[in-house]
Scaffold this motif. Sequence first.
Motif, PDB file in Angstrom:
ATOM      1  N   ARG A  55       0.808  -1.218   0.000  1.00  0.00           N
ATOM      2  CA  ARG A  55       0.000   0.000   0.000  1.00  0.00           C
ATOM      3  C   ARG A  55       0.846   1.275   0.000  1.00  0.00           C
ATOM      4  O   ARG A  55       0.326   2.366  -0.189  1.00  0.00           O
ATOM      5  N   SER A  56       2.159   1.138   0.222  1.00  0.00           N
ATOM      6  CA  SER A  56       2.998   2.327   0.412  1.00  0.00           C
ATOM      7  C   SER A  56       2.999   3.291  -0.774  1.00  0.00           C
ATOM      8  O   SER A  56       3.077   4.510  -0.567  1.00  0.00           O
ATOM      9  N   PRO A  57       2.914   2.823  -2.050  1.00  0.00           N
ATOM     10  CA  PRO A  57       2.903   3.809  -3.142  1.00  0.00           C
ATOM     11  C   PRO A  57       1.692   4.730  -3.118  1.00  0.00           C
ATOM     12  O   PRO A  57       1.699   5.781  -3.755  1.00  0.00           O
ATOM     13  N   HIS A  58       0.640   4.338  -2.391  1.00  0.00           N
ATOM     14  CA  HIS A  58      -0.596   5.110  -2.370  1.00  0.00           C
ATOM     15  C   HIS A  58      -0.699   6.008  -1.137  1.00  0.00           C
ATOM     16  O   HIS A  58      -1.733   6.649  -0.930  1.00  0.00           O
ATOM     17  N   LYS A  59       0.367   6.042  -0.324  1.00  0.00           N
ATOM     18  CA  LYS A  59       0.286   6.755   0.946  1.00  0.00           C
ATOM     19  C   LYS A  59       1.452   7.712   1.110  1.00  0.00           C
ATOM     20  O   LYS A  59       2.502   7.550   0.489  1.00  0.00           O
ATOM     21  N   ASP A 110      -1.813   2.755   8.230  1.00  0.00           N
ATOM     22  CA  ASP A 110      -2.845   2.019   7.502  1.00  0.00           C
ATOM     23  C   ASP A 110      -4.228   2.425   8.013  1.00  0.00           C
ATOM     24  O   ASP A 110      -4.447   2.547   9.221  1.00  0.00           O
ATOM     25  N   GLY A 111      -5.126   2.610   7.078  1.00  0.00           N
ATOM     26  CA  GLY A 111      -6.504   2.898   7.424  1.00  0.00           C
ATOM     27  C   GLY A 111      -7.382   1.671   7.238  1.00  0.00           C
ATOM     28  O   GLY A 111      -6.910   0.607   6.824  1.00  0.00           O
ATOM     29  N   PRO A 112      -8.678   1.778   7.519  1.00  0.00           N
ATOM     30  CA  PRO A 112      -9.587   0.634   7.363  1.00  0.00           C
ATOM     31  C   PRO A 112      -9.584   0.069   5.948  1.00  0.00           C
ATOM     32  O   PRO A 112      -9.649  -1.144   5.753  1.00  0.00           O
ATOM     33  N   GLY A 113      -9.488   0.959   4.949  1.00  0.00           N
ATOM     34  CA  GLY A 113      -9.461   0.479   3.572  1.00  0.00           C
ATOM     35  C   GLY A 113      -8.222  -0.336   3.271  1.00  0.00           C
ATOM     36  O   GLY A 113      -8.291  -1.354   2.569  1.00  0.00           O
ATOM     37  N   ASP A 114      -7.073   0.097   3.794  1.00  0.00           N
ATOM     38  CA  ASP A 114      -5.827  -0.650   3.603  1.00  0.00           C
ATOM     39  C   ASP A 114      -5.931  -2.032   4.234  1.00  0.00           C
ATOM     40  O   ASP A 114      -5.552  -3.042   3.633  1.00  0.00           O
TER      41      ASP A 114
END
Length: 259
Positions: free
Chosen positions: A107-111, A117-121
């Motif tokens: 998920r790191s490229p999107h943050k 991390d959020g609920p979606g992650d």
Amino acid sequence: MTARRPAALAVEALRYEVDGHTLLHGVDLAARPGETVGVVGPNGSGKTTLLRCVHGALRPTAGRVLLDGLDAGELGVKERARVVAVVPQDADGTFGLTVHEVVAMGRSPHKRFWEQDGPGDRRLVAEALETVGMAAFAARAFGELSGGERQRVLVARALVQEPGLLALDEPTNHLDIRYQLEVLALVRGLAATGLLVLHDLNLAAFFCDRLYVLSGGTVVAAGPPAEVLTPELLKEVYGVRAEVAPHPTTGVPNIVYLP
């Protein structure tokens, strides 16, 4: 699992040299959005080098890689990683991490840097682990897993990246037959474009729309499996005798190697 819009890939006159040795000699390759394209060839033919140039681990000596028409060499690291996800043969940078933490790395490229991390992650991570049959291992240390289990976790990490292009280097290494078929069927079923380096030519014939055959860093054949995988090519490139005929059930080329 979801994916961004499938990416178009074009490799143009790609050349790669290291220590005075040329490993790729002007390679051209294309993958249309949503296609599954296989790269095959004997050991040392340049397959992994090509894949690493595509996903950015190596910078080509000449030529270029285009992602949706954009020169990948001009994209930032995160920008490129939002388009291309890679499943490597090994897993650097995972020492001491749990399975969940390894997958969440995707998920790191999107943050933003240090963004939590959020609920979606967390949802995407859980879905990916379920998809590859590793949900029960989420809390396990990644380093304690078998080779096949680690490979499935790395596929899950690539899935949560939600890529337009998924680049896989021998994704069936260490996997038993069941998971070889399941992982390749999963990749084939994704919306993302797939670029796969494979050793098993029968698996490549079954799961890939088109194949590129490398030998000595040069593309020696390209096209649908039925056109590429001929006894003559296998003799020339691999040095083996083989019979090739449509499989009676699937209709795809089936290779039987001869002594």
